[in-house]
Write an enzyme that holds these catalytic residues in place. Structure first.
Site, short mmCIF file in Angstrom:
data_model
loop_
_atom_site.label_atom_id
_atom_site.label_comp_id
_atom_site.label_asym_id
_atom_site.label_seq_id
_atom_site.Cartn_x
_atom_site.Cartn_y
_atom_site.Cartn_z
N LYS A 115 -27.68 22.18 32.90
CA LYS A 115 -27.52 23.04 31.72
C LYS A 115 -26.51 24.15 31.98
O LYS A 115 -26.40 24.66 33.09
CB LYS A 115 -28.87 23.66 31.33
CG LYS A 115 -29.91 22.62 30.90
CD LYS A 115 -31.26 23.23 30.62
CE LYS A 115 -31.36 23.86 29.25
NZ LYS A 115 -32.80 24.18 28.92
N GLY A 160 -27.08 23.47 21.52
CA GLY A 160 -27.29 22.13 22.07
C GLY A 160 -26.12 21.62 22.91
O GLY A 160 -26.14 20.48 23.37
N LYS A 176 -31.79 21.54 16.09
CA LYS A 176 -32.92 21.41 15.19
C LYS A 176 -32.50 20.87 13.82
O LYS A 176 -31.42 21.21 13.33
CB LYS A 176 -33.57 22.79 15.01
CG LYS A 176 -34.10 23.33 16.33
CD LYS A 176 -34.22 24.84 16.30
CE LYS A 176 -34.44 25.37 17.70
NZ LYS A 176 -34.16 26.81 17.79
N ARG A 189 -30.90 37.13 18.49
CA ARG A 189 -30.31 37.23 17.14
C ARG A 189 -31.30 36.70 16.13
O ARG A 189 -32.35 36.19 16.50
CB ARG A 189 -29.05 36.36 17.11
CG ARG A 189 -29.40 34.92 17.54
CD ARG A 189 -28.28 33.94 17.34
NE ARG A 189 -28.47 32.70 18.05
CZ ARG A 189 -29.10 31.63 17.60
NH1 ARG A 189 -29.65 31.66 16.39
NH2 ARG A 189 -29.21 30.54 18.32
P1 ADP Z 1 -31.11 28.30 16.07
O1 ADP Z 1 -31.47 28.62 17.50
O2 ADP Z 1 -31.11 29.46 15.17
O3 ADP Z 1 -31.83 27.10 15.61
P2 ADP Z 1 -28.73 26.73 16.39
O4 ADP Z 1 -28.87 26.27 17.81
O5 ADP Z 1 -28.88 25.76 15.28
O6 ADP Z 1 -29.59 28.00 16.14
O7 ADP Z 1 -27.33 27.43 16.27
C1 ADP Z 1 -26.96 28.08 15.08
C2 ADP Z 1 -25.48 28.18 15.06
O8 ADP Z 1 -25.05 29.01 16.12
C3 ADP Z 1 -24.76 26.87 15.27
O9 ADP Z 1 -23.58 26.89 14.52
C4 ADP Z 1 -24.48 26.86 16.76
O10 ADP Z 1 -23.39 26.05 17.09
C5 ADP Z 1 -24.19 28.31 17.00
N1 ADP Z 1 -24.53 28.78 18.35
C6 ADP Z 1 -25.76 28.86 18.89
N2 ADP Z 1 -25.71 29.38 20.14
C7 ADP Z 1 -24.41 29.63 20.40
C8 ADP Z 1 -23.69 30.17 21.52
N3 ADP Z 1 -24.31 30.56 22.65
N4 ADP Z 1 -22.35 30.27 21.43
C9 ADP Z 1 -21.72 29.88 20.31
N5 ADP Z 1 -22.32 29.39 19.22
C10 ADP Z 1 -23.64 29.25 19.26
P1 ADP Z 2 -29.54 25.63 23.53
O1 ADP Z 2 -29.18 26.96 24.13
O2 ADP Z 2 -28.38 24.73 23.40
O3 ADP Z 2 -30.37 25.80 22.31
P2 ADP Z 2 -31.98 24.99 24.99
O4 ADP Z 2 -32.17 25.36 26.41
O5 ADP Z 2 -32.68 25.83 23.99
O6 ADP Z 2 -30.42 24.93 24.67
O7 ADP Z 2 -32.40 23.47 24.80
C1 ADP Z 2 -32.12 22.79 23.59
C2 ADP Z 2 -33.04 21.59 23.48
O8 ADP Z 2 -32.84 20.69 24.58
C3 ADP Z 2 -34.53 21.92 23.53
O9 ADP Z 2 -35.04 22.28 22.27
C4 ADP Z 2 -35.11 20.59 24.03
O10 ADP Z 2 -35.20 19.64 23.00
C5 ADP Z 2 -34.07 20.13 25.02
N1 ADP Z 2 -34.37 20.61 26.39
C6 ADP Z 2 -33.89 21.74 26.97
N2 ADP Z 2 -34.35 21.87 28.24
C7 ADP Z 2 -35.14 20.79 28.48
C8 ADP Z 2 -35.91 20.32 29.62
N3 ADP Z 2 -35.92 21.00 30.75
N4 ADP Z 2 -36.60 19.16 29.48
C9 ADP Z 2 -36.56 18.45 28.34
N5 ADP Z 2 -35.86 18.83 27.25
C10 ADP Z 2 -35.15 19.98 27.30
MG MG Z 3 -32.20 26.80 22.23
#
Ligand code: ADP
Ligand code: ADP
Ligand code: MG
Length: 461
Positions: A159, A166, A237, A293
């Site tokens: 990661k 994502g 999501k 946020r």
């Molecule tokens: P939430 O956590 O609110 O469900 P999402 O993961 O769907 O948010 O992200 C919402 C929006 O913010 C998307 O357009 C995503 O690409 C953007 N985004 C989320 N985290 C970051 C980040 N660390 N840097 C840039 N864009 C981000």
């Molecule tokens: P982002 O910053 O892109 O939102 P997250 O760390 O929140 O990344 O992870 C996004 C998604 O990826 C989680 O909601 C889950 O579905 C999957 N995920 C993240 N970490 C793990 C893990 N250690 N094992 C299984 N699934 C994971």
């Molecule tokens: Mg997340």
């Protein structure tokens, strides 16, 4: 200082949402827009608008200097960053404050600390919150991941420390795969986030994504209960619920308390979300990250608690103490949100910007449609594909699902394919109805003959 005017440093449905919350508090709204967004609903609703440059986000919505200058010139008191773009950029928060303006969110220091997922894991550990087993810090190659691999075995998840949305995540099933994916993940993270730093985590199989809504004023912190966001595609999501009905009450209590412990650890100010993975088989939950946020899915929490989270953010940013006490917060009923994207689910979710034709939106009690859409609107191709969010409430989960099915049937967006048919299929799916799904459910279901048939059929209908 009481906020009387606000620069909305975002676009799309969240800019519209912030505008409405601010107006209701008597705040004058100044909307920024790129050349591609001159006709947006957010611009139409705002009291004033300021052009901040060409369509590519790097030249407009991500340009800190231009946005801070726009705020200064517009003479606003505060800046709301929304989500995405600069919302989790600590330098932006610092620049806004250095210009003598209020940043509606945590301090730059808090964003910097929690935005680094490796540092955030350390904060969680200090607060006594279990994290996913993984590397102690950032790693530079497979040798530093040996302990994790020895402890958890493959697969492991690579990661990005600065990741979000994502992106920057890879699953390695073997040493060879690890060696191959590691430099790819680092390059993607460097390009997307300007930081190629990586760490590794054990893959939690059959996990639920559960998250806790927080709000704090720097001194007092409350949680607004949890959300269930396991229905994901490409780790983004798609459909969210509040609350997480499968959680035993005792686990729910500990989960929500653990989020408050993290807020306390960093004297959190503003709205934020602590994300976890929940293992239904063992009842264990593991911290994954904090989003500093407002989140896309915040309305479902508003539906079950009656708290207006954006209004609360603005009050706290004005220097008012938190108006909510934990004991006053109670959960009422159940809420579901469907993300409506300009993507074609029958064609592998190909983005499909275009002109919005006839638009019919569902109305009635306990139905909310947060959107940027209007008839004749030309959806620009430069940004993410979220058009709006359909949100419903019911006295329990079954009632919410029932209302959702009827609201989805009433939602008609002419002129372009959207993810409405996907949501209709999910709302009719027996597993979804029974609440039987994990974070891989949707991806797996999309591969089935049944899904392919249903999404094609919906398309013809
Ligand atoms: P939430 O956590 O609110 O469900 P999402 O993961 O769907 O948010 O992200 C919402 C929006 O913010 C998307 O357009 C995503 O690409 C953007 N985004 C989320 N985290 C970051 C980040 N660390 N840097 C840039 N864009 C981000
Ligand atoms: P982002 O910053 O892109 O939102 P997250 O760390 O929140 O990344 O992870 C996004 C998604 O990826 C989680 O909601 C889950 O579905 C999957 N995920 C993240 N970490 C793990 C893990 N250690 N094992 C299984 N699934 C994971
Ligand atoms: Mg997340």
């Amino acid at each position: 200082m009481t906020i009387r005017s606000l620069l909305i440093a975002n676009r799309g449905e969240i800019a519209v949402r912030i505008n409405r919350a601010a107006k209701a508090l008597g705040i004058r709204c100044v909307q920024v827009y790129s050349d591609a967004d001159a006709d947006s609903l957010a611009v139409r609703l705002a009291d004033e608008s300021v052009n901040i440059g060409p369509p590519p986000a790097a030249k407009s919505y991500l340009d800190i200097g231009t946005i801070v200058e726009a705020a200064r010139r517009a003479g606003v008191d505060a800046v709301h960053p929304g989500y995405g773009f600069l919302a989790e950029n600590a330098d932006f928060a610092d620049s806004v404050e250095a210009a003598g303006l209020i940043f509606v969110g945590p301090t730059g220091g808090t964003i910097r600390l929690l935005g680094d997922k490796v540092a955030a894991r350390e904060v969680a550990r200090r607060a006594g919150v279990p994290t996913v087993p993984g590397s102690a810090g950032r790693i530079s190659d497979i040798t530093e991941a040996r302990d994790v691999i020895a402890g958890s075995g493959f697969p492991v998840m690579i990661k990005a420390a600065a990741g979000g949305g994502g992106r920057g995540i890879r699953v390695a099933r073997s040493e060879a795969e690890f060696e191959q994916l590691f430099p790819q993940a680092s390059a993607e993270a460097q390009a997307a986030f300007g930081d190629g730093g990586l760490y590794v985590e054990k893959v939690i199989g059959k996990a639920r994504h559960v998250e806790v809504q927080l709000i704090g004023d720097g001194q007092r912190f409350v949680h607004c209960f949890e959300r269930e966001c396991s229905l994901q595609r490409r780790r983004q999501k798609v459909w969210e619920e509040a609350g997480a009905v499968m959680l035993p009450d005792a686990v729910r209590g500990r989960l929500c308390e653990s989020a408050v412990a993290i807020a306390r650890e960093v004297s959190y100010r503003g709205a934020g979300t602590v994300e976890y993975l929940y293992d239904e088989e063992t009842g264990a939950f593991y911290f994954i990250e904090v989003n500093t946020r407002i989140q896309v899915e915040h309305p479902i929490t508003e539906m079950i608690t009656g708290v207006d989270l954006v209004a609360e953010m603005l009050r706290i940013a004005s220097g008012e103490p938190l108006s909510i006490r934990q004991d006053d917060l109670k959960v009422s009923g159940h809420s579901i949100e469907c993300r409506i994207n300009a993507e074609d689910p029958a064609r592998n979710f190909m983005p499909f910007p275009g002109v919005v034709g006839a638009l019919a939106t569902p109305e009635g009690e306990h139905v909310r449609f947060d959107t940027m859409l209007y008839e004749g609107y030309q959806i620009p191709p430069f940004y993410d594909s979220l058009l709006g969010k359909l949100i419903v409430w019911g006295k329990n989960r079954d009632a919410a699902l029932e209302r959702l099915r009827s609201a989805l049937a009433d939602l008609k967006i002419g002129g372009l394919p959207t993810t409405v048919p996907l949501h209709a299929a999910l709302a009719a799916n027996p597993d979804v109805q029974a609440g039987r799904f994990d974070t891989l459910f949707l991806e797996n279901w999309l591969q089935t003959e049944e899904a392919i048939r249903q999404l094609k059929k919906e398309e013809v209908a």
